[in-house]
Motif scaffolding. Structure first.
Motif, PDB file in Angstrom:
ATOM      1  N   PHE A  51     -35.198 104.754  12.392  1.00 33.67           N
ATOM      2  CA  PHE A  51     -35.838 103.917  10.955  1.00 33.67           C
ATOM      3  C   PHE A  51     -37.052 103.660  11.683  1.00 33.67           C
ATOM      4  O   PHE A  51     -37.844 103.658  12.764  1.00 33.67           O
ATOM      5  N   PHE A  52     -37.955 103.241  10.621  1.00 27.22           N
ATOM      6  CA  PHE A  52     -39.610 102.753  11.334  1.00 27.22           C
ATOM      7  C   PHE A  52     -39.743 101.241  11.710  1.00 27.22           C
ATOM      8  O   PHE A  52     -39.100 100.274  10.165  1.00 27.22           O
ATOM      9  N   GLU A  53     -39.152 100.667  12.529  1.00 23.32           N
ATOM     10  CA  GLU A  53     -40.168  99.059  12.962  1.00 23.32           C
ATOM     11  C   GLU A  53     -41.497  98.694  13.995  1.00 23.32           C
ATOM     12  O   GLU A  53     -41.986 100.122  15.031  1.00 23.32           O
ATOM     13  N   PRO A  54     -42.710  98.877  13.176  1.00 18.24           N
ATOM     14  CA  PRO A  54     -44.024  98.680  14.361  1.00 18.24           C
ATOM     15  C   PRO A  54     -43.554  98.176  15.755  1.00 18.24           C
ATOM     16  O   PRO A  54     -43.164  97.786  16.047  1.00 18.24           O
ATOM     17  N   GLY A  55     -44.506  99.314  16.143  1.00 16.31           N
ATOM     18  CA  GLY A  55     -44.449  99.077  17.779  1.00 16.31           C
ATOM     19  C   GLY A  55     -42.599  99.234  18.309  1.00 16.31           C
ATOM     20  O   GLY A  55     -42.350  98.843  19.913  1.00 16.31           O
ATOM     21  N   LEU A  56     -41.587  99.757  17.749  1.00 15.40           N
ATOM     22  CA  LEU A  56     -40.195  99.737  18.401  1.00 15.40           C
ATOM     23  C   LEU A  56     -40.252 101.062  19.193  1.00 15.40           C
ATOM     24  O   LEU A  56     -39.879 101.051  20.573  1.00 15.40           O
ATOM     25  N   LYS A 320     -40.526  96.038   1.653  1.00 20.23           N
ATOM     26  CA  LYS A 320     -41.329  94.977   1.880  1.00 20.23           C
ATOM     27  C   LYS A 320     -42.943  96.187   2.907  1.00 20.23           C
ATOM     28  O   LYS A 320     -42.269  96.970   3.002  1.00 20.23           O
ATOM     29  N   PRO A 321     -44.229  96.268   2.651  1.00 14.81           N
ATOM     30  CA  PRO A 321     -44.939  97.249   3.618  1.00 14.81           C
ATOM     31  C   PRO A 321     -44.089  97.074   4.697  1.00 14.81           C
ATOM     32  O   PRO A 321     -43.387  96.253   5.402  1.00 14.81           O
ATOM     33  N   ALA A 322     -44.557  98.376   5.873  1.00  9.80           N
ATOM     34  CA  ALA A 322     -44.840  97.712   6.923  1.00  9.80           C
ATOM     35  C   ALA A 322     -42.986  98.406   7.466  1.00  9.80           C
ATOM     36  O   ALA A 322     -42.668  98.004   8.595  1.00  9.80           O
ATOM     37  N   THR A 323     -42.198  98.626   6.826  1.00 11.58           N
ATOM     38  CA  THR A 323     -40.933  98.922   6.894  1.00 11.58           C
ATOM     39  C   THR A 323     -40.380  99.965   5.940  1.00 11.58           C
ATOM     40  O   THR A 323     -41.802 100.296   4.857  1.00 11.58           O
ATOM     41  N   ASP A 324     -39.939 101.156   6.258  1.00 14.14           N
ATOM     42  CA  ASP A 324     -38.979 102.078   5.540  1.00 14.14           C
ATOM     43  C   ASP A 324     -37.759 101.276   4.588  1.00 14.14           C
ATOM     44  O   ASP A 324     -36.446 102.876   4.179  1.00 14.14           O
ATOM     45  N   ASP A 325     -37.317 100.103   4.731  1.00 12.65           N
ATOM     46  CA  ASP A 325     -35.691  99.624   4.399  1.00 12.65           C
ATOM     47  C   ASP A 325     -36.060  99.619   3.258  1.00 12.65           C
ATOM     48  O   ASP A 325     -36.913  99.042   2.929  1.00 12.65           O
ATOM     49  N   MET A 326     -35.206 100.255   2.014  1.00  8.56           N
ATOM     50  CA  MET A 326     -34.987 100.483   0.529  1.00  8.56           C
ATOM     51  C   MET A 326     -33.531  99.230   0.622  1.00  8.56           C
ATOM     52  O   MET A 326     -33.115  98.764  -0.777  1.00  8.56           O
ATOM     53  N   ARG A 327     -33.293  98.226   1.291  1.00 11.67           N
ATOM     54  CA  ARG A 327     -31.970  97.548   0.552  1.00 11.67           C
ATOM     55  C   ARG A 327     -32.258  96.730  -0.086  1.00 11.67           C
ATOM     56  O   ARG A 327     -33.551  96.145   0.079  1.00 11.67           O
ATOM     57  N   GLU A 328     -32.056  96.191  -1.130  1.00 16.16           N
ATOM     58  CA  GLU A 328     -32.151  95.369  -1.900  1.00 16.16           C
ATOM     59  C   GLU A 328     -33.478  94.799  -2.341  1.00 16.16           C
ATOM     60  O   GLU A 328     -33.898  94.408  -2.764  1.00 16.16           O
ATOM     61  N   ALA A 329     -34.044  96.487  -2.229  1.00 15.75           N
ATOM     62  CA  ALA A 329     -35.690  96.353  -3.049  1.00 15.75           C
ATOM     63  C   ALA A 329     -35.882  96.355  -5.049  1.00 15.75           C
ATOM     64  O   ALA A 329     -35.020  96.560  -5.265  1.00 15.75           O
ATOM     65  N   ASP A 349     -44.152 106.458  -2.312  1.00 16.50           N
ATOM     66  CA  ASP A 349     -44.505 105.326  -1.299  1.00 16.50           C
ATOM     67  C   ASP A 349     -44.257 106.097   0.230  1.00 16.50           C
ATOM     68  O   ASP A 349     -43.831 106.968   0.371  1.00 16.50           O
ATOM     69  N   PRO A 350     -45.333 105.518   0.908  1.00 17.82           N
ATOM     70  CA  PRO A 350     -45.210 106.782   2.121  1.00 17.82           C
ATOM     71  C   PRO A 350     -44.206 106.770   3.179  1.00 17.82           C
ATOM     72  O   PRO A 350     -44.466 106.968   4.080  1.00 17.82           O
ATOM     73  N   MET A 351     -43.431 105.193   2.886  1.00 16.46           N
ATOM     74  CA  MET A 351     -42.071 104.960   3.991  1.00 16.46           C
ATOM     75  C   MET A 351     -40.543 105.505   3.544  1.00 16.46           C
ATOM     76  O   MET A 351     -39.983 105.262   4.617  1.00 16.46           O
ATOM     77  N   PRO A 353     -37.674 106.786   3.278  1.00 16.96           N
ATOM     78  CA  PRO A 353     -36.602 107.650   3.085  1.00 16.96           C
ATOM     79  C   PRO A 353     -36.327 108.861   2.452  1.00 16.96           C
ATOM     80  O   PRO A 353     -36.146 108.551   1.054  1.00 16.96           O
ATOM     81  N   ARG A 354     -36.863 110.209   2.424  1.00 11.73           N
ATOM     82  CA  ARG A 354     -36.409 110.933   1.911  1.00 11.73           C
ATOM     83  C   ARG A 354     -34.787 110.914   1.083  1.00 11.73           C
ATOM     84  O   ARG A 354     -34.189 111.497   0.171  1.00 11.73           O
ATOM     85  N   THR A 355     -33.675 110.643   1.860  1.00  9.86           N
ATOM     86  CA  THR A 355     -32.153 110.543   1.640  1.00  9.86           C
ATOM     87  C   THR A 355     -32.271 109.151  -0.039  1.00  9.86           C
ATOM     88  O   THR A 355     -31.244 109.180  -0.099  1.00  9.86           O
ATOM     89  N   THR A 356     -33.638 108.835  -0.043  1.00  8.63           N
ATOM     90  CA  THR A 356     -32.993 107.548  -0.511  1.00  8.63           C
ATOM     91  C   THR A 356     -33.091 108.520  -2.288  1.00  8.63           C
ATOM     92  O   THR A 356     -31.705 108.223  -2.941  1.00  8.63           O
ATOM     93  N   ALA A 357     -33.386 109.590  -2.484  1.00  7.21           N
ATOM     94  CA  ALA A 357     -33.254 110.857  -3.617  1.00  7.21           C
ATOM     95  C   ALA A 357     -32.025 110.630  -3.690  1.00  7.21           C
ATOM     96  O   ALA A 357     -31.770 111.911  -4.956  1.00  7.21           O
ATOM     97  N   ASP A 358     -31.040 110.912  -2.889  1.00  8.03           N
ATOM     98  CA  ASP A 358     -29.761 111.311  -3.567  1.00  8.03           C
ATOM     99  C   ASP A 358     -29.258 110.075  -3.859  1.00  8.03           C
ATOM    100  O   ASP A 358     -27.177 110.478  -4.055  1.00  8.03           O
ATOM    101  N   HIS A 359     -29.359 109.099  -3.660  1.00  6.62           N
ATOM    102  CA  HIS A 359     -28.973 108.002  -4.227  1.00  6.62           C
ATOM    103  C   HIS A 359     -29.527 107.387  -6.299  1.00  6.62           C
ATOM    104  O   HIS A 359     -30.575 107.658  -6.123  1.00  6.62           O
ATOM    105  N   ALA A 360     -28.419 106.821  -6.662  1.00 12.61           N
ATOM    106  CA  ALA A 360     -28.899 106.483  -7.968  1.00 12.61           C
ATOM    107  C   ALA A 360     -29.963 104.747  -7.545  1.00 12.61           C
ATOM    108  O   ALA A 360     -29.957 103.832  -7.046  1.00 12.61           O
ATOM    109  N   PRO A 361     -30.934 105.035  -8.473  1.00 12.67           N
ATOM    110  CA  PRO A 361     -31.876 105.508  -9.506  1.00 12.67           C
ATOM    111  C   PRO A 361     -32.453 106.333  -9.691  1.00 12.67           C
ATOM    112  O   PRO A 361     -33.357 107.514 -10.306  1.00 12.67           O
TER     113      PRO A 361
END
Length: 437
Positions: A51-56, A320-329, A349-351, A353-361
């Motif tokens: 997953f993306f986290e700046p500097g990690l 939020k920006p600077a993350t690829d997290d979709m939880r509770e977005a 969205d630039p970040m 995850p492509r797997t998001t497309a597999d889930h509703a909505p």
């Protein structure tokens, strides 16, 4: 670096576990991170952060000689002085925290009698520590210390938050574990708050609930500003200059999301309810936050005189920006409501995850590689995530590609003046609507 290199096992290779492991390695310690997902461990052993986290990623690469990843429990704990529990505690149907992963770790280390301490960084209900202590005792680990050491890192700046904390909270009744942990964190040169386990567990839940309350409060004030003609950006700035209040978490928008605030607020509410206390303030915070993205859809519906057959572009998907997290977005609620109203939805969205497309909505939403393509032929757009790319977008060109140049800036990111000049009707949160003359 610390004076002495410690040997640490971290259970859980998610956001908290990986940041914890990489940062301890950065401080000079030898760390083994264990997870139960083979694909995640394979990626990490291939120098690929899942997953993306700046500097990690850079931190992991720089410390690869001190940092290992494994599926094997014994490999993780073999030489470890302490086990840090950094596993998920997702909500159950009742709103309580699901502690099954925590208990799995406790069971996995039942033969690790050489440990100095078991340290829980996962967010857990108050009282969990007493139950874990009893479970360790039942497994013959009475001499192994137990500590609650909650994390206070924010996605998008987690590495910096870990290495430069406001404070380190350590909850334990074991003096050996307390001394070991205080020494471990000494290089960070941060205040160390030593306390009992229950208080440390409460600090985490209360901190997140208070931050969520500040966000919700300023969103409520923004709604009143919309009704009265006041400007929330000026109001919140002036409020934040009061030294008693400060400016943090006073930015109006579409509501909070992510892995912590929604889950922890509900967990604290459930814990209070289970104790016979209806946490009315927190009830209101949660209800208002759930309403906030729905209000944006209702405002757009009123502006367009209905959404059926309309094409709406969402700019931003992550919470939020600077993350690829979709939880509770909030984007997921907005997309679902637009679809329910009969709209066609596109997004960028630039970040995310492509797997998001597999889930509703998102299965019913068309995702585009750039904002301008997402905006083409749109009747309106909602700016959902304050990605910096949107401040540099060619908005005059966007206006020409849209069917109707209407933008609801859900994060108050953009200056309405150049948008008006480009022909946009500019709606925002807590500010008057601006229309081109």
């Amino acid at each position: 670096m610390t004076g002495a290199s410690r040997r640490i096992a971290v259970f859980g290779a998610g956001y908290i576990g990986l940041v914890t492991g990489a940062c301890f390695a950065e401080l000079g310690h030898r760390v083994v991170v264990r997870d139960i997902q083979p694909e995640r461990i394979r990626l990490l052993n291939s120098s690929d952060v899942p997953f993306f986290e700046p500097g990690l990623g850079e931190l992991i690469a720089r410390n690869k000689e001190r940092l290992a990843f494994t599926l094997d429990v014994q490999e993780a704990v073999a030489d470890a002085e302490a086990v840090f529990v950094c596993v998920d505690t997702p909500p159950t149907a009742s709103g309580d925290a699901d502690l099954s992963r925590v208990w799995a770790v406790i069971d996995a280390v039942r033969r690790a009698s050489h440990l100095v301490a078991v340290v829980v960084k996962s967010t857990v209900p108050v009282g969990t520590g007493a139950r874990v202590r009893a479970a360790l005792d039942e497994r013959g680990l009475t001499h192994v210390g137990y500590a609650s050491n909650p994390e206070f890192t924010a996605e998008g700046r987690a590495v910096d938050d870990f290495l430069h904390p406001d404070r380190v909270v350590i909850g334990t009744e074991d003096p050996t574990a307390a001394a070991w942990l205080a020494d471990l964190y000494k290089p960070l040169d941060a205040p160390v708050e030593l306390m009992d386990v229950a208080s440390a567990e409460m600090v985490k839940l209360a901190s997140n609930a208070l931050l969520a309350t500040r966000i919700t409060f300023i969103n409520e004030i923004a709604t009143v500003c919309e009704a009265t003609g006041a400007d929330i950006t000026r109001v919140s700035r002036a409020i934040g200059l009061d030294h008693r209040l400060g400016p943090h978490f006073l930015k109006a928008g579409l509501g909070y999301g992510g892995s912590c605030f929604p889950k922890d607020s509900r967990a604290l509410r459930a814990m209070a309810s289970n104790s016979g206390y209806p946490f009315q303030l927190l009830n209101a915070v949660i209800q208002v936050n759930e309403l906030q993205p729905r209000r944006a859809v209702q405002r757009l519906k009123a502006e367009l005189n209905g959404l059926k057959g309309r094409r709406i572009a969402l700019l931003g998907m992550t919470f939020k920006p600077a993350t690829d997290d979709m939880r509770e977005a909030p984007s997921a609620v907005i997309a679902a409501r637009l679809l329910a109203e009969g709209a066609t939805v596109t997004c960028w969205d630039p970040m995310a995850p492509r797997t998001t497309a597999d889930h509703a909505p998102w299965t019913s939403v068309t995702r585009h590689p750039d904002p301008l393509t997402a905006l083409t032929d749109a009747d309106a757009a909602i700016l959902v995530t304050e990605w910096p790319e949107l401040t540099e977008l060619d908005w005059p060109t966007a206006a020409r590609t849209m069917r109707t140049p209407l933008l609801l800036d859900g994060r108050n990111l953009l200056d309405p003046t150049p948008l008006l000049a480009a022909g946009f009707t500019h709606m925002s949160v807590g500010r008057p609507t601006h229309r081109p003359t």
